[in-house]
Write an enzyme that holds these catalytic residues in place. Structure first.
Site: not given
Length: 368
Positions: A69, A187
């Site tokens: 991220e 995810e």
């Protein structure tokens, strides 16, 4: 890490290594970049090269998720925050050491004024794709979450569910739909306690199946591999999503699995494998612990393609006389004839070896 990877290989799993953060703590890096404080880009790349070399001959490890991220990174444009350029530098450095690994590249948070989930915004790929020194190694890996994790604006309209497939497609799904590169949704997850989450969960699992407009019809050719994914998370103590395991750490959350079972990989044509089991016995019980090491080696079968490398140590507690070594034999649809491999015992402690080898025979359609 060595032991986890060894056991994963023993039971037929594959591992993607992930640089989740640069300093100790929970969650992503505070600044979302691939370097933080004293942890430089050079150190980040050097650590990846070390891991690529360490596991270069281990077929269990299949790739590197370069950075979790990188939300404050930019996609393109040059400069210190250009995540696309940094991903290429790291990816090429890894491939110079180990050309077999897949290179997983997550998205940023904002591109050209359009914001999305941290790691989920891959809009920039259409303008500035990742190009590596070895072809066919890039896998784009977005993250995607529901309203309960954060009340994003696209969840706040009356009929938001109908618009979700277009949102997925805009942010990351187009990469697969336009055959630019593979997509691996690294995810996605939910506790399913927010009613809006249920709508999102149904929509995203439908999208992953290849139903790009969520009308119940698969939009890709029969037999075509659809999008890849891993659910966040297996363990139940993730604050945002809980897990596949319930809070007792034993039972499975069946409400979540109902949606996932339909999109799990189909192993009908090539099964994930069977376990070839070798029983190691002591002639008689010992009053002290006995340890012996074991390892597999090729005969006419080839490790990594026909069976999974297995090595380790067996420890017999006082009074125990039997232990089992399990070796994964991979399923496939190729007719290769009878093949064989060997399990060898070595370096005993507390006993001597009488018969130190076991032969494994792989037959088409079965293993003994």
């Amino acid at each position: 890490m060595d032991e986890i990877i060894r056991y994963a290989g023993e039971i037929g799993m594959r591992v993607i290594l992930d640089h989740h953060r640069s300093s100790a703590g929970a969650g992503p890096n505070g600044n979302g970049l691939w370097y933080e404080g004293s942890y430089t880009e050079a150190a980040w790349i050097a650590d990846w090269k070390m891991l690529a070399q360490r596991y270069g001959d281990d077929p269990t490890v299949i790739g590197a998720d370069l950075h979790n991220e990188p939300h404050n990174g930019t996609w393109g444009g040059g400069g210190a925050t250009d995540w696309a350029a940094a991903a290429e530098r790291a990816g090429d450095a890894i491939l110079a050491v180990n050309s077999n690994w897949l290179i997983f590249v997550e998205g940023v948070a904002t591109y050209q004024g359009q914001s999305y989930w941290w790691g989920g915004n891959l809009m920039g790929v259409k303008d500035r794709p990742i190009t590596l020194s070895v072809p066919n190694r890039v896998v784009y890996s977005p993250h995607d979450y529901p309203n309960s994790v954060y009340e994003q604006p696209w969840f706040q309209t009356a009929n938001f569910g109908a618009a979700l497939p277009d949102k997925f497609g805009q942010m990351w799904g187009y990469i697969y739909e336009q055959n630019i590169a593979p997509i691996y949704l690294g995810e996605f997850g939910t506790r399913l306690t927010d009613p809006k989450d249920v709508i999102w969960y149904e929509a995203i699992t439908s999208y992953l199946s290849g139903d790009f407009d969520n009308n119940g019809t698969i939009d890709i050719a029969e037999g075509t591999q659809d999008l890849s994914w891993t659910f966040w998370s297996w363990n139940p103590n993730s604050t945002d999503t809980g897990g596949i395991l319930a809070n007792d750490w034993n039972s499975v959350n069946t409400d979540k699995m109902v949606y996932l079972e339909a999109i799990q990989f189909d192993f009908v044509e090539g099964s994930p494998g069977v376990l070839a089991q070798f029983v190691v016995s002591l002639a008689e019980a010992s009053s002290t612990a006995v340890t012996v090491h074991y390892s597999t080696s090729d005969g006419t079968a080839t490790s990594g393609s026909d069976y999974a490398v297995a090595s380790g140590a067996l420890t017999f507690a006082p009074g125990e006389t039997s232990k089992t070594i399990s070796v994964v034999v991979f399923g496939d649809t190729m007719l290769e004839g009878t093949e064989s491999f060997v399990v060898t015992l070595s370096s005993p402690s507390g006993a001597t070896i009488g018969d130190g080898t076991g032969a494994g025979t792989i037959l088409d359609g079965s293993a003994v």
